[in-house]
Enzyme design. Structure first.
Site, PDB file in Angstrom:
ATOM      1  CG  HIS A  19      48.032  35.383  46.915  1.00  0.00           C
ATOM      2  ND1 HIS A  19      46.783  34.992  46.521  1.00  0.00           N
ATOM      3  CD2 HIS A  19      48.291  36.547  46.239  1.00  0.00           C
ATOM      4  CE1 HIS A  19      46.301  35.874  45.640  1.00  0.00           C
ATOM      5  NE2 HIS A  19      47.192  36.810  45.460  1.00  0.00           N
ATOM      6  CG  HIS A  42      48.259  44.597  36.573  1.00  0.00           C
ATOM      7  ND1 HIS A  42      49.499  45.191  36.597  1.00  0.00           N
ATOM      8  CD2 HIS A  42      47.814  44.698  35.284  1.00  0.00           C
ATOM      9  CE1 HIS A  42      49.795  45.628  35.385  1.00  0.00           C
ATOM     10  NE2 HIS A  42      48.790  45.341  34.567  1.00  0.00           N
ATOM     11  CB  SER A 100      48.008  40.775  45.880  1.00  0.00           C
ATOM     12  OG  SER A 100      47.313  41.358  44.799  1.00  0.00           O
ATOM     13  CD  GLU A 118      41.336  45.694  38.575  1.00  0.00           C
ATOM     14  OE1 GLU A 118      42.304  45.017  38.912  1.00  0.00           O
ATOM     15  OE2 GLU A 118      40.757  45.546  37.483  1.00  0.00           O
ATOM     16  CG  ASP A 143      48.247  51.480  32.231  1.00  0.00           C
ATOM     17  OD1 ASP A 143      48.447  50.353  32.734  1.00  0.00           O
ATOM     18  OD2 ASP A 143      48.918  51.909  31.282  1.00  0.00           O
ATOM     19  N   GLY A 144      48.065  50.607  35.682  1.00  0.00           N
ATOM     20  CA  GLY A 144      49.115  50.423  36.688  1.00  0.00           C
ATOM     21  C   GLY A 144      50.520  50.619  36.147  1.00  0.00           C
ATOM     22  CG  ASP A 164      49.115  39.181  39.612  1.00  0.00           C
ATOM     23  OD1 ASP A 164      49.336  38.311  38.762  1.00  0.00           O
ATOM     24  OD2 ASP A 164      48.249  39.067  40.515  1.00  0.00           O
TER      25      ASP A 164
END
Ligand code: SAM
Length: 279
Positions: A19, A42, A100, A118, A143-144, A164
């Site tokens: 971060h 994510h 994030s 997410e 699904d990212g 991530d």
């Protein structure tokens, strides 16, 4: 079925690394005064209570953000990161920690766009609650890795993609590399930031070798370890791999990493590495 919940780990040493660097990159993009997109494949829950049952169970934040939040001698490159956390907490008491998506929402302006993926239903609900009403933000319970394909290149041709995963599914190490290969074909000039844990397994370093072989002109690697790899603490560190990094980022990392490794290292065993490929 996903079992990982970021709430157990929010604010730990890996979040501090991820971060603080995320804040520096978003701040850099903002300086140019041209719109950009932030895509988080994510995203997690958006923000986390440090007083929740999750956080209380592990108290990982105590050895992470807890070790730097009140320290008066922080490097100036950490100022924006700390300011975002202070604003979320209304001051000095550390009760909440931003994920994030929240950090991005505090830095980017109205013309910029935030796109968040997410999959976990509970974290998705929290994320919608935290950021779902923002005009410039879209949240997908998908699904990212897959969803990213339809979003890049973003219309302003400027943006940061954060990948991530929790790596609870071992295939994630492979998917990260595949996703980057595909993304670079679609959006070569984008900034990409990948997070990966350092644990006593071969996959993280095998993935790093793959990332270093990608056909890109510039990348930056930074790792932060808080213990020796032989110490029995599970995740002893983490790394970030950044493609097309902002030009000042390496200099800023050289300012913050000696501080973070000293401050967060357990029993004096903190260490860091910075490596770059430049054109
Ligand atoms: N990026 C967040 C932050 O920095 O605050 C933390 C994200 S956490 C490490 C990883 C998240 O990805 C978890 O909340 C998990 O439920 C979610 N997830 C796992 N697989 C996913 C996938 N294929 N697509 C989207 N989300 C996924």
């Amino acid at each position: 079925m996903l079992s990982y919940r970021h709430g157990f780990h929010a604010g730990n040493h890996a979040d501090v690394l991820k971060h603080s660097v995320l804040t520096l990159i978003l701040d850099y993009l903002k300086q140019k005064n041209k719109p950009y997109w932030f895509i988080d494949t994510h995203a997690g829950a958006g923000k986390y209570s440090l007083e929740s049952e999750f956080s209380n169970k592990t108290s990982e934040y105590v050895n992470g953000i807890g070790k730097i939040f009140h320290d008066k001698k922080k490097p100036s490159a950490l100022s924006k990161y700390i300011e975002v956390i202070r604003n979320l907490n209304d001051g000095d008491q550390l009760k909440q920690y931003p994920g994030s998506p929240w950090i991005a929402s505090q830095i980017i302006s109205h013309e910029d766009k935030i796109r968040l993926f997410e999959l976990h239903p509970t974290d998705l609900t929290s994320l919608l609650h935290a950021l779902g009403k923002k005009q410039n933000t879209k949240i997908y319970g998908e699904d990212g890795f897959q969803g990213l394909k339809a979003l890049i290149p973003p219309p302003p041709k400027r943006g940061l993609v954060l990948t991530d995963p929790s790596y609870e599914i071992k295939n994630d190490y492979i998917k990260v590399v595949e996703s980057l290969k595909d993304s670079l074909k679609r959006f070569k000039t984008g900034i990409y930031m990948v997070w990966c844990p350092l644990i006593d397994r071969s996959e993280p370093l095998a993935m790093l070798n793959q990332l270093k072989k990608l056909n890109v002109e510039e990348w930056l690697y930074v790792s932060l370890s808080i213990a020796k790899s032989t110490d029995d603490i599970g995740m002893f560190g983490s790394y970030l791999f950044i493609i097309n990094p902002p030009w000042k980022l390496k200099e800023e990392l050289e300012e913050i990493m000696p501080y973070l490794s000293k401050q967060l290292g357990l029993n004096g065993h903190g260490s860091y590495e910075i490596e770059a490929k430049t054109s």
